[in-house]
Design a protein around this motif. Sequence first.
Motif, PDB file in Angstrom:
ATOM      1  N   ASP A 119       0.931  -1.332  -0.449  1.00  0.00           N
ATOM      2  CA  ASP A 119       0.041   0.024   0.525  1.00  0.00           C
ATOM      3  C   ASP A 119       1.292   1.092  -0.055  1.00  0.00           C
ATOM      4  O   ASP A 119       1.911   1.616   0.633  1.00  0.00           O
ATOM      5  N   HIS A 120       1.503   1.587  -2.014  1.00  0.00           N
ATOM      6  CA  HIS A 120       1.787   3.345  -1.228  1.00  0.00           C
ATOM      7  C   HIS A 120       1.222   4.741  -0.850  1.00  0.00           C
ATOM      8  O   HIS A 120       1.993   5.126  -0.486  1.00  0.00           O
ATOM      9  N   PHE A 121       0.050   3.802  -0.289  1.00  0.00           N
ATOM     10  CA  PHE A 121      -0.593   5.496  -0.392  1.00  0.00           C
ATOM     11  C   PHE A 121      -0.740   5.055   0.892  1.00  0.00           C
ATOM     12  O   PHE A 121      -1.647   6.368   1.986  1.00  0.00           O
ATOM     13  N   LYS A 122      -0.586   4.765   2.219  1.00  0.00           N
ATOM     14  CA  LYS A 122      -0.918   4.118   3.297  1.00  0.00           C
ATOM     15  C   LYS A 122      -0.143   5.196   4.173  1.00  0.00           C
ATOM     16  O   LYS A 122      -0.701   5.999   6.075  1.00  0.00           O
ATOM     17  N   PHE A 123       0.876   6.117   3.875  1.00  0.00           N
ATOM     18  CA  PHE A 123       1.861   7.345   5.019  1.00  0.00           C
ATOM     19  C   PHE A 123       1.106   8.078   3.754  1.00  0.00           C
ATOM     20  O   PHE A 123       2.058   9.506   4.926  1.00  0.00           O
ATOM     21  N   ASP A 124       0.088   8.706   3.475  1.00  0.00           N
ATOM     22  CA  ASP A 124       0.607  10.307   2.353  1.00  0.00           C
ATOM     23  C   ASP A 124       0.137  11.220   3.433  1.00  0.00           C
ATOM     24  O   ASP A 124       0.483  12.551   3.158  1.00  0.00           O
ATOM     25  N   ASP A 125      -0.156  11.290   4.483  1.00  0.00           N
ATOM     26  CA  ASP A 125      -0.147  11.868   5.615  1.00  0.00           C
ATOM     27  C   ASP A 125       0.791  12.130   6.652  1.00  0.00           C
ATOM     28  O   ASP A 125       0.651  13.446   7.327  1.00  0.00           O
ATOM     29  N   CYS A 126       1.333  11.475   6.055  1.00  0.00           N
ATOM     30  CA  CYS A 126       2.622  12.014   6.835  1.00  0.00           C
ATOM     31  C   CYS A 126       3.429  12.453   6.534  1.00  0.00           C
ATOM     32  O   CYS A 126       3.968  12.978   5.412  1.00  0.00           O
ATOM     33  N   THR A 127       5.032  13.187   6.652  1.00  0.00           N
ATOM     34  CA  THR A 127       5.402  13.755   6.033  1.00  0.00           C
ATOM     35  C   THR A 127       7.446  12.411   6.105  1.00  0.00           C
ATOM     36  O   THR A 127       6.660  11.007   6.471  1.00  0.00           O
ATOM     37  N   VAL A 128       8.248  12.880   5.431  1.00  0.00           N
ATOM     38  CA  VAL A 128       8.646  11.660   4.186  1.00  0.00           C
ATOM     39  C   VAL A 128       9.730  11.190   5.555  1.00  0.00           C
ATOM     40  O   VAL A 128       9.465   9.525   5.833  1.00  0.00           O
ATOM     41  N   MET A 129      10.338  12.448   6.542  1.00  0.00           N
ATOM     42  CA  MET A 129      10.898  11.579   7.683  1.00  0.00           C
ATOM     43  C   MET A 129       9.827  10.854   8.551  1.00  0.00           C
ATOM     44  O   MET A 129      10.135   9.680   9.467  1.00  0.00           O
ATOM     45  N   GLU A 130       8.989  10.978   8.461  1.00  0.00           N
ATOM     46  CA  GLU A 130       7.684  10.236  10.025  1.00  0.00           C
ATOM     47  C   GLU A 130       8.125   9.237   8.988  1.00  0.00           C
ATOM     48  O   GLU A 130       7.830   7.594  10.166  1.00  0.00           O
ATOM     49  N   THR A 131       8.248   8.955   7.744  1.00  0.00           N
ATOM     50  CA  THR A 131       7.786   7.603   7.213  1.00  0.00           C
ATOM     51  C   THR A 131       8.743   6.756   7.057  1.00  0.00           C
ATOM     52  O   THR A 131       8.541   5.245   7.628  1.00  0.00           O
ATOM     53  N   VAL A 132       9.686   6.856   7.568  1.00  0.00           N
ATOM     54  CA  VAL A 132      11.250   6.234   7.796  1.00  0.00           C
ATOM     55  C   VAL A 132      11.172   5.923   8.700  1.00  0.00           C
ATOM     56  O   VAL A 132      11.583   4.807   9.265  1.00  0.00           O
ATOM     57  N   LEU A 133      10.552   6.927   9.804  1.00  0.00           N
ATOM     58  CA  LEU A 133      10.916   7.190  11.016  1.00  0.00           C
ATOM     59  C   LEU A 133      10.232   5.694  11.521  1.00  0.00           C
ATOM     60  O   LEU A 133      10.469   4.636  12.555  1.00  0.00           O
ATOM     61  N   ARG A 134       8.600   5.908  11.299  1.00  0.00           N
ATOM     62  CA  ARG A 134       7.816   4.546  11.684  1.00  0.00           C
ATOM     63  C   ARG A 134       8.030   2.956  10.777  1.00  0.00           C
ATOM     64  O   ARG A 134       7.682   2.503  11.537  1.00  0.00           O
ATOM     65  N   GLY A 135       8.852   3.421  10.085  1.00  0.00           N
ATOM     66  CA  GLY A 135       9.765   2.125   9.854  1.00  0.00           C
ATOM     67  C   GLY A 135      10.590   1.459  10.362  1.00  0.00           C
ATOM     68  O   GLY A 135      10.458   0.508  10.764  1.00  0.00           O
ATOM     69  N   HIS A 136      11.019   1.652  11.678  1.00  0.00           N
ATOM     70  CA  HIS A 136      11.518   0.959  13.123  1.00  0.00           C
ATOM     71  C   HIS A 136      10.498   0.960  13.597  1.00  0.00           C
ATOM     72  O   HIS A 136      10.099   2.388  14.982  1.00  0.00           O
ATOM     73  N   SER A 137       9.460   0.256  14.414  1.00  0.00           N
ATOM     74  CA  SER A 137       8.120  -0.037  14.592  1.00  0.00           C
ATOM     75  C   SER A 137       8.769   0.243  16.382  1.00  0.00           C
ATOM     76  O   SER A 137       7.948   1.104  16.690  1.00  0.00           O
ATOM     77  N   VAL A 138       9.215  -0.557  16.721  1.00  0.00           N
ATOM     78  CA  VAL A 138      10.084  -0.790  18.474  1.00  0.00           C
ATOM     79  C   VAL A 138      10.387   1.165  19.106  1.00  0.00           C
ATOM     80  O   VAL A 138       9.625   1.661  19.557  1.00  0.00           O
ATOM     81  N   LEU A 139      10.750   1.565  17.507  1.00  0.00           N
ATOM     82  CA  LEU A 139      11.530   3.042  18.355  1.00  0.00           C
ATOM     83  C   LEU A 139      10.296   4.145  17.732  1.00  0.00           C
ATOM     84  O   LEU A 139      10.267   4.581  19.132  1.00  0.00           O
ATOM     85  N   TRP A 140       9.041   3.737  16.882  1.00  0.00           N
ATOM     86  CA  TRP A 140       8.487   4.788  16.674  1.00  0.00           C
ATOM     87  C   TRP A 140       7.194   4.882  18.043  1.00  0.00           C
ATOM     88  O   TRP A 140       7.198   5.386  18.352  1.00  0.00           O
ATOM     89  N   ASP A 141       7.551   3.840  18.325  1.00  0.00           N
ATOM     90  CA  ASP A 141       5.836   3.166  20.131  1.00  0.00           C
ATOM     91  C   ASP A 141       7.049   4.135  20.887  1.00  0.00           C
ATOM     92  O   ASP A 141       5.715   4.790  21.709  1.00  0.00           O
ATOM     93  N   ILE A 142       8.116   4.220  21.799  1.00  0.00           N
ATOM     94  CA  ILE A 142       8.841   4.145  22.289  1.00  0.00           C
ATOM     95  C   ILE A 142       8.937   5.830  22.415  1.00  0.00           C
ATOM     96  O   ILE A 142       8.054   6.362  22.864  1.00  0.00           O
ATOM     97  N   MET A 143       8.671   6.284  20.872  1.00  0.00           N
ATOM     98  CA  MET A 143       9.127   7.591  20.701  1.00  0.00           C
ATOM     99  C   MET A 143       7.540   8.406  20.942  1.00  0.00           C
ATOM    100  O   MET A 143       7.493   9.453  21.378  1.00  0.00           O
ATOM    101  N   GLN A 144       6.347   8.244  20.855  1.00  0.00           N
ATOM    102  CA  GLN A 144       4.933   7.851  20.617  1.00  0.00           C
ATOM    103  C   GLN A 144       4.236   7.711  22.317  1.00  0.00           C
ATOM    104  O   GLN A 144       4.215   9.456  22.802  1.00  0.00           O
ATOM    105  N   GLU A 145       5.313   7.162  22.714  1.00  0.00           N
ATOM    106  CA  GLU A 145       4.437   6.827  24.246  1.00  0.00           C
ATOM    107  C   GLU A 145       5.163   7.834  25.414  1.00  0.00           C
ATOM    108  O   GLU A 145       4.712   9.097  26.274  1.00  0.00           O
ATOM    109  N   LYS A 146       6.357   8.325  24.651  1.00  0.00           N
ATOM    110  CA  LYS A 146       7.376   8.882  25.569  1.00  0.00           C
ATOM    111  C   LYS A 146       6.492  10.888  25.273  1.00  0.00           C
ATOM    112  O   LYS A 146       6.647  11.604  26.285  1.00  0.00           O
ATOM    113  N   ASP A 147       6.267  11.048  24.361  1.00  0.00           N
ATOM    114  CA  ASP A 147       5.546  12.299  23.868  1.00  0.00           C
ATOM    115  C   ASP A 147       4.540  12.558  24.285  1.00  0.00           C
ATOM    116  O   ASP A 147       4.242  13.377  25.270  1.00  0.00           O
ATOM    117  N   ALA A 148       3.977  11.031  24.849  1.00  0.00           N
ATOM    118  CA  ALA A 148       2.586  11.355  25.367  1.00  0.00           C
ATOM    119  C   ALA A 148       2.559  12.386  26.540  1.00  0.00           C
ATOM    120  O   ALA A 148       1.543  12.655  27.151  1.00  0.00           O
TER     121      ALA A 148
END
Length: 167
Positions: A72-101
Motif C-alpha cells: 500500500d503505497h498510499f498508507k503514509f500519505d498524511d505523514c512527512t517523508v521523515m516520519e514515514t522512515v522513522l515509522r519503519g522502526h516500529s519499536v523505536l517509533w512506539d517508544i517515541m510516541q509514548e514518550k511524547d504523550a
Amino acid sequence: MIAVNNLGMQFGKRVLFQDVNLKFTPGNCYGIIGANGAGKSTLMRILSDQLSPTHGSVMQGPGERMSVLEQDHFKFDDCTVMETVLRGHSVLWDIMQEKDALYAKEDFSDEDGIRASELEEKFAELEGWNAESDAAALLSGLGIKEDKHYTLMRDMSGNEKVRVLLA
C-alpha cells in the motif's frame, strides 16, 4: 542473518509448505518465486513475524530486525517523508510516541516519571537520538534531497515515494 528451521504452514488439511530450511546471509540478494497460491506471501509474513507458522522456527541474528515494504503505497500519505522512515522502526517509533504523550501530560505523576525513564533507557539502547540523522542519511543516499525530508508523502512523485518506503 535469518535462519529458517523445519518451517511448515498449513491451513486446515491444505499443506502450503513443510520442512523448509533456509539461511539468508548478509551481502546476498534473494528472490522468492512460485505460482499463485504457492505460499510466497505467507512465507514473507512468517519471516517478518506477522504470522506464526504451523511448525518450525525463524531466527534472526542478535540485534537484527526485519523491515517490510508493504504494497500500500498510499498508507503514509498524511505523514512527512521523515516520519514515514522513522515509522519503519516500529519499536523505536512506539517508544517515541509514548514518550511524547507522557511529556505532554499536564498532570505528570511519579509513575509517569518512572515510565519515562524506562522509555528513555530503551530509546538510548536503540540509538534513538541518532534516528533522525540516520534516516536523513538513508534518504539522501536514495536520492531524496534534504529539502523534501519534511514534505508530505502525498506530494512526492511515485518514484520518490517508493524510494522513501524502501528507506
